[in-house]
Design a protein around this motif. Structure first.
Motif: not given
Length: 62
Positions: A13-23, A27-29
């Motif tokens: 779950i931590i790894i998936i959360q980090f990947l979503f945060l990074f992506l 995308i935003f910036h």
């Protein structure tokens, strides 16, 4: 045995959360997905380096 299974699930779950945060940050910036957010950060002064202005303010109050 049960704790090891829970630890593995939490690690995934931590790894998936980090990947979503990074992506999402990418995308935003980088791709300018929401230009309103970039305008808001400029208005709030998040992107600017205001450290020297803070120092000048403290030096002026002495």
């Amino acid at each position: 045995m049960v704790l090891e299974k829970i630890e593995r699930i939490l690690a995934k779950i931590i790894i998936i959360q980090f990947l979503f945060l990074f992506l999402s940050q990418l995308i935003f910036h980088q791709f300018d997905a929401l230009p309103q957010i970039k305008q808001l950060t400029k208005y709030e002064g998040v992107n600017e380096n205001t450290f020297t202005e803070i120092i000048q303010t403290f030096q002026g109050q002495k």
